[in-house]
Scaffold this active site. Structure first.
Site, PDB file in Angstrom:
ATOM      1  N   ILE A 193     109.427  -0.131 -26.550  1.00  0.00           N
ATOM      2  CA  ILE A 193     107.982  -0.087 -26.783  1.00  0.00           C
ATOM      3  C   ILE A 193     107.656  -1.308 -27.626  1.00  0.00           C
ATOM      4  O   ILE A 193     107.995  -1.380 -28.809  1.00  0.00           O
ATOM      5  CB  ILE A 193     107.568   1.214 -27.481  1.00  0.00           C
ATOM      6  CG1 ILE A 193     107.935   2.412 -26.600  1.00  0.00           C
ATOM      7  CG2 ILE A 193     106.069   1.214 -27.766  1.00  0.00           C
ATOM      8  CD1 ILE A 193     107.698   3.752 -27.257  1.00  0.00           C
ATOM      9  N   GLU A 196     102.401  -6.713 -28.444  1.00  0.00           N
ATOM     10  CA  GLU A 196     102.101  -8.094 -28.064  1.00  0.00           C
ATOM     11  C   GLU A 196     102.272  -9.064 -29.231  1.00  0.00           C
ATOM     12  O   GLU A 196     101.873  -8.789 -30.358  1.00  0.00           O
ATOM     13  CB  GLU A 196     100.661  -8.154 -27.557  1.00  0.00           C
ATOM     14  CG  GLU A 196     100.189  -9.526 -27.121  1.00  0.00           C
ATOM     15  CD  GLU A 196      98.757  -9.497 -26.612  1.00  0.00           C
ATOM     16  OE1 GLU A 196      98.359 -10.437 -25.904  1.00  0.00           O
ATOM     17  OE2 GLU A 196      98.041  -8.524 -26.915  1.00  0.00           O
ATOM     18  N   ARG A 237     100.697  -6.801 -35.457  1.00  0.00           N
ATOM     19  CA  ARG A 237     100.796  -5.446 -36.019  1.00  0.00           C
ATOM     20  C   ARG A 237      99.438  -4.763 -36.043  1.00  0.00           C
ATOM     21  O   ARG A 237      99.125  -3.986 -36.934  1.00  0.00           O
ATOM     22  CB  ARG A 237     101.401  -5.468 -37.422  1.00  0.00           C
ATOM     23  CG  ARG A 237     102.862  -5.880 -37.485  1.00  0.00           C
ATOM     24  CD  ARG A 237     103.396  -5.853 -38.900  1.00  0.00           C
ATOM     25  NE  ARG A 237     104.752  -6.389 -38.964  1.00  0.00           N
ATOM     26  CZ  ARG A 237     105.313  -6.895 -40.059  1.00  0.00           C
ATOM     27  NH1 ARG A 237     104.627  -6.932 -41.188  1.00  0.00           N
ATOM     28  NH2 ARG A 237     106.536  -7.360 -40.033  1.00  0.00           N
ATOM     29  N   ASP A 269     100.843  -2.187 -41.684  1.00  0.00           N
ATOM     30  CA  ASP A 269     101.074  -2.028 -40.243  1.00  0.00           C
ATOM     31  C   ASP A 269     100.015  -1.087 -39.675  1.00  0.00           C
ATOM     32  O   ASP A 269      99.937   0.074 -40.059  1.00  0.00           O
ATOM     33  CB  ASP A 269     102.476  -1.466 -39.999  1.00  0.00           C
ATOM     34  CG  ASP A 269     102.928  -1.578 -38.549  1.00  0.00           C
ATOM     35  OD1 ASP A 269     102.066  -1.773 -37.667  1.00  0.00           O
ATOM     36  OD2 ASP A 269     104.137  -1.468 -38.304  1.00  0.00           O
ATOM     37  N   ARG A 271      99.725  -0.476 -36.325  1.00  0.00           N
ATOM     38  CA  ARG A 271     100.076  -0.081 -34.965  1.00  0.00           C
ATOM     39  C   ARG A 271     100.216   1.432 -34.814  1.00  0.00           C
ATOM     40  O   ARG A 271     100.703   2.119 -35.705  1.00  0.00           O
ATOM     41  CB  ARG A 271     101.389  -0.756 -34.542  1.00  0.00           C
ATOM     42  CG  ARG A 271     101.286  -2.246 -34.352  1.00  0.00           C
ATOM     43  CD  ARG A 271     102.637  -2.865 -34.095  1.00  0.00           C
ATOM     44  NE  ARG A 271     103.517  -2.722 -35.258  1.00  0.00           N
ATOM     45  CZ  ARG A 271     104.773  -3.161 -35.284  1.00  0.00           C
ATOM     46  NH1 ARG A 271     105.285  -3.755 -34.216  1.00  0.00           N
ATOM     47  NH2 ARG A 271     105.513  -3.005 -36.369  1.00  0.00           N
TER      48      ARG A 271
END
Length: 355
Positions: A193, A196, A237, A269, A271
């Site tokens: 996983i 980008e 992130r 982070d 994400r």
């Protein structure tokens, strides 16, 4: 206090946010204990990780990645870091709307070492086109293969809902063979996983190991003959390319990646992996072997119901061999050390880089 004195305070003073623990907005939390998460081997399958709905998330002492609400206050010289009163609306999905994904199209992508089937997904959360590069004929998208009223054979072939390989003049998608293509006999596949990273993947930046990790994941999956790379549009992130470049400038001024994000009013982070979990479900993958060093990714994926039976570490090339202090990888070393020391990543720092 003037802006100059505030900036001086930020650069001079260390930022320690390891004691802060801000819960996520979800009413269901999970924990990944060391005993359950860390035992791995190159070949052996680790026992499944335990989840608990009663224990607070994050049992690691140096973890930062779930403190998503942390904000930097510039009101005093001490530079206190406090969680905001409310999370920014742009960072979180409306909990009243059930997240969903749908595969729009699938196409064969030949490479010098084998063929992938690239899947493009849409979702009702961020409007971005997230991707899944599938290696293996038996891993198929349920949402893509589902027949819709009025759909012609040409429609199905154009969107990629076919079996085998398309040929000039072909008129049928072989829809009746799709159920045969699904297989439950295979062991859980390798899955990467990946978020980008334009600078690391396209420009081969030495500031991070993102491009290297993607290349290695593709190599390992192809060597096994089966697996998936889920490619999430979460540049920097989750903060975007523009702020990522601003963070790079702050790094050149002396900040590490965590402090740079906080300076820009972002958590370390941003994400999330809920879309990745739904893509895995759409591909029929309930148990996987995950290529990662990131415990936050493991926790989020498992909390969504995906069983991770093995974690395969992604060891940076720079840390596999003897280190030369004069080599170009100095910035890479600092980046990786911060991920280990401040973001709990599961890597061993080379002894030559320890104090």
């Amino acid at each position: 206090m003037g802006r100059r004195s505030i900036e001086e305070a930020i650069f001079i003073q260390s930022v320690d946010v390891s004691t802060f623990s801000t819960p996520l907005t979800s009413d269901k939390t999970a924990t990944l204990t060391k005993s359950a998460a860390l035992p791995i081997s190159n070949n052996a399958v680790a026992p499944s990780m335990k989840r608990s709905s009663t224990v607070s998330k994050k049992s690691y002492t140096n973890g930062l990645t779930t403190n998503r609400n942390i904000r930097l206050s510039l009101k005093a010289a001490e530079v206190p870091i406090t969680p905001p009163t409310t999370p920014p609306s742009s960072y979180f999905t409306n909990n009243k709307i059930q997240l969903s994904v749908e595969c729009l199209v699938r196409a064969r992508i030949p490479t010098s070492t084998g063929e992938f089937f690239l899947h493009v997904y849409r979702n009702n959360k961020d409007g971005k086109e997230h991707l899944a590069a599938v290696y293996g004929e038996d891993i198929r998208s349920k949402s893509l293969d589902t027949s819709h009223p009025g759909e012609s054979e040409m429609d199905r072939m154009v969107k990629g809902a076919y079996t085998g390989k398309l040929n000039p003049g072909q008129t049928r998608s072989n829809e009746s063979d799709i159920s045969i293509a699904y297989s439950t006999l295979h062991s859980p596949p390798l899955v990467r996983i990946h978020s980008e990273c334009f600078t690391g993947e396209t420009l081969k930046s030495a500031r991070c190991d993102c491009g290297e990790q993607l290349d290695e994941a593709i190599r390992l999956i192809q060597s096994e003959g089966r697996g998936v790379v889920i490619y999430l549009r979460q540049e920097g992130r989750g903060i975007g390319l523009a702020d990522k470049l601003r963070a790079y400038n702050l790094q050149d001024l002396g900040h590490d990646t965590v402090a740079a994000n906080i300076f820009l009013n972002h958590p370390p982070d941003l994400r999330t992996y809920d879309i990745a979990s739904l893509i895995l479900a759409d591909l029929g993958l309930t148990s996987i072997r995950l290529l990662t060093n990131n415990p936050d990714k493991i926790e989020q994926i498992e909390n969504d119901g995906v069983k991770i039976i093995e974690r395969i570490p992604m060891i940076p090339r720079a840390w596999k061999d003897n280190l030369d202090s004069n080599r170009i990888g100095h910035e890479m070393d600092q980046y990786l050390k911060v991920k280990v020391e401040r973001m709990r990543h599961l890597l061993n720092i080379p002894e030559s880089l320890l104090p």
